[in-house]
Enzyme design. Structure first.
Site, PDB file in Angstrom:
ATOM      1  N   LYS A 185       0.858  -1.183   0.000  1.00  0.00           N
ATOM      2  CA  LYS A 185       0.000   0.000   0.000  1.00  0.00           C
ATOM      3  C   LYS A 185       0.897   1.237   0.000  1.00  0.00           C
ATOM      4  CE  LYS A 185      -3.818   2.010   2.736  1.00  0.00           C
ATOM      5  NZ  LYS A 185      -4.699   1.783   3.913  1.00  0.00           N
ATOM      6  N   SER A 221      -9.572   1.875   3.058  1.00  0.00           N
ATOM      7  CA  SER A 221      -8.692   2.638   2.184  1.00  0.00           C
ATOM      8  C   SER A 221      -7.663   1.777   1.445  1.00  0.00           C
ATOM      9  CB  SER A 221      -7.949   3.696   3.003  1.00  0.00           C
ATOM     10  OG  SER A 221      -7.137   3.092   3.998  1.00  0.00           O
ATOM     11  N   SER A 280      -9.840  -0.625   7.254  1.00  0.00           N
ATOM     12  CA  SER A 280      -9.279  -0.430   5.911  1.00  0.00           C
ATOM     13  C   SER A 280      -8.568  -1.640   5.315  1.00  0.00           C
ATOM     14  CB  SER A 280      -8.321   0.765   5.907  1.00  0.00           C
ATOM     15  OG  SER A 280      -9.035   1.959   6.039  1.00  0.00           O
TER      16      SER A 280
END
EC number: 6.3.5.7
Length: 481
Positions: free
Chosen positions: A76, A151, A175
């Site tokens: 990420k 996210s 997330s």
């Protein structure tokens, strides 16, 4: 070659049936073909990836490889890594090349894992649809008209699309778990403090926790073994003996007490979510687990408590982005104060600005006691609720999200979007571990996941239960066309 689970790829690499360079090359080719439409990766560097793969092959040839040597992994965009852009999917950090590496990334590099690239995300991890990215929305690989969740939506999407066997995500209010549910993969948020936060860009420091995302619970357990551990560079890192998170993978479900919180099974859930939960309940019963109804009475209050506290921490953490030392700087300004204002107005997206303003407001004079202090007290009540429940059961089964993935551009207000986190947020308020695994599909063919929540440091038990569920079902084996 890109269809293998992490465990399958590991066996083939160790037995020299495939090489790390062949495996990395297969993923890079798949990324080149599919990522332009998916938008799961926002940074790729083939030369760096292949150099790491060659080093992994040398290590395997010398006989000093680990189970993760040669396995490709996606990060990420919130994790710093020397020489890679770490932008947090924000215009503010679009030109920021990291000069150091996050501890959790270094732990995986030390194992010989191969970096595939950086995945898309909601800007500064603020959002649950992956639409709040400076680089555009990531598509759900099951249906490109729908969001992948957020996210960590990019990480979930690339694993589901088989553009990575594993990825790292971060979980502040769900997330990792919510995008894992929306994309039909497995993801675990460990106990707060289990995985170092050093080098993971901060959103809300008392909530943020890194975790693995992969096709199976077994893959997540193998990854967590390498990721977890004490780090003196992180003041919130827990100094505990090293654990083997694969130790309970072969433990049967028989006799396990599973709590079903009545507040999580109400009218707010879609029929698809209730069906997925019933699928899992039936499987657990068939395997001899005992299911009991429990209560988490503060559930509805967890959302306002979370958004007050997380926004307050975000407003403080994001004050460092001012255009002085690194990141975006406004081109035209009169004085220093105007530079700060213009830089932040240009550099941050609308959701980040919204949360900074909420956070600044609740911390301001006259409102601190009414909002921030009250939210901290609520946080304690939420944690106490879980302890009352865990006195009666080993794990909790719950939905991850009230619905399958919504459409991109769905006309939802910020409050409606925040409410979609109702089943994940309480876990972060309490700092508990929780895992999402696939458990069915919606009528429209979108994946639906369910959540297993455990008490502090119960990751091995959660992963073991999830693995046993996956041995007796095949939802995790399904993949998008």
């Amino acid at each position: 070659m890109t269809q293998y689970t992490l465990k399958q790829a590991s066996v083939l690499l160790q037995s020299k049936q495939i090489s790390a360079v062949e495996l990395a090359s297969a993923y890079l080719a798949a990324i080149a073909e599919k990522n332009p439409a998916l938008n799961g990766y926002i940074t790729i560097d083939q030369d760096k990836t292949l150099a790491e793969a060659r080093a992994a092959d040398e290590r395997i040839a010398q006989g000093n490889a680990s189970a993760l040597t040669g396995i490709p992994v996606a990060y990420k965009d919130i994790f710093c890594q020397t020489g890679w852009r770490s932008a947090c999917a924000s215009k503010m950090l679009d030109n920021f090349i990291s000069s150091y590496t996050a501890t959790v990334v270094q732990n995986l590099l030390d194992e010989g894992m191969v970096t595939l690239g950086r995945t898309n995300m909601d800007e500064f991890a603020m959002g649950s649809t992956n639409e709040n990215s400076f680089y555009g929305a990531t598509k759900n690989p099951w249906n490109p008209e729908h969001v992948p969740g957020g996210s960590s939506g990019g990480s979930a999407a690339v694993v589901a699309a088989r553009l990575a066997p594993a990825a790292l995500g971060s979980d502040t209010g769900g997330s990792i778990r919510q995008p894992a549910s929306h994309c039909g993969i497995t993801g675990i948020k460990p106990t707060y403090g289990t995985v170092s936060r050093f080098g993971m860009v901060a959103y809300a420091s008392s909530f943020d926790q890194a975790g693995p995302m992969a096709q199976t619970a077994e893959d997540c357990a193998i990854l967590l073994n390498a990721m977890a551990g004490f780090d003196p560079k992180d003041s919130t890192s827990l100094e505990r003996e090293k654990e083997d998170y694969t130790r309970d993978l072969n433990q049967p479900l028989k006799g396990l007490k599973i709590g079903l919180p009545k507040e999580y099974f109400g009218e707010g859930n879609s029929a698809d979510v209730l069906t997925a939960l019933q699928n899992t309940i039936d499987l657990l019963k068939a395997q001899g687990a005992e299911l009991i109804e429990v209560s988490l009475p503060q559930t509805k209050l967890s959302i306002p408590a979370y958004y007050v506290l997380a926004s307050a921490e975000a407003s403080t953490n994001l004050s460092r982005y001012d255009g002085v030392r690194y990141g975006h700087r406004a081109a035209q300004f009169g004085d220093l104060e105007e530079m700060y204002g213009k830089t932040r107005a240009e550099g941050f997206g609308s959701e980040v600005k919204r949360r900074i303003m909420i956070g600044t407001y609740v911390l301001s004079h006259g409102y601190y006691d009414a909002y921030y202090l009250k939210a901290q007290k609520l946080r304690r009540l939420v944690a106490d609720d879980f302890q009352t429940v865990f006195a009666r059961c080993d794990l909790i089964l719950a939905p991850t999200a009230p619905t399958a993935a919504p459409k991109i551009g769905a006309d939802s207000s910020p409050v409606e979007t925040y409410l979609s986190d109702i089943y994940t947020i309480a876990v972060n308020l309490a700092g508990l571990p929780a895992l999402t695994l696939p458990a069915g599909f919606s009528g429209g063919g979108l994946p639906v996941g369910v959540q297993l929540i455990g008490n502090y440091f119960a990751e091995a038990r959660i992963l073991g239960a999830a693995h046993q569920i996956q041995l007796n079902s095949d939802w995790h084996g399904k993949r998008p066309e």
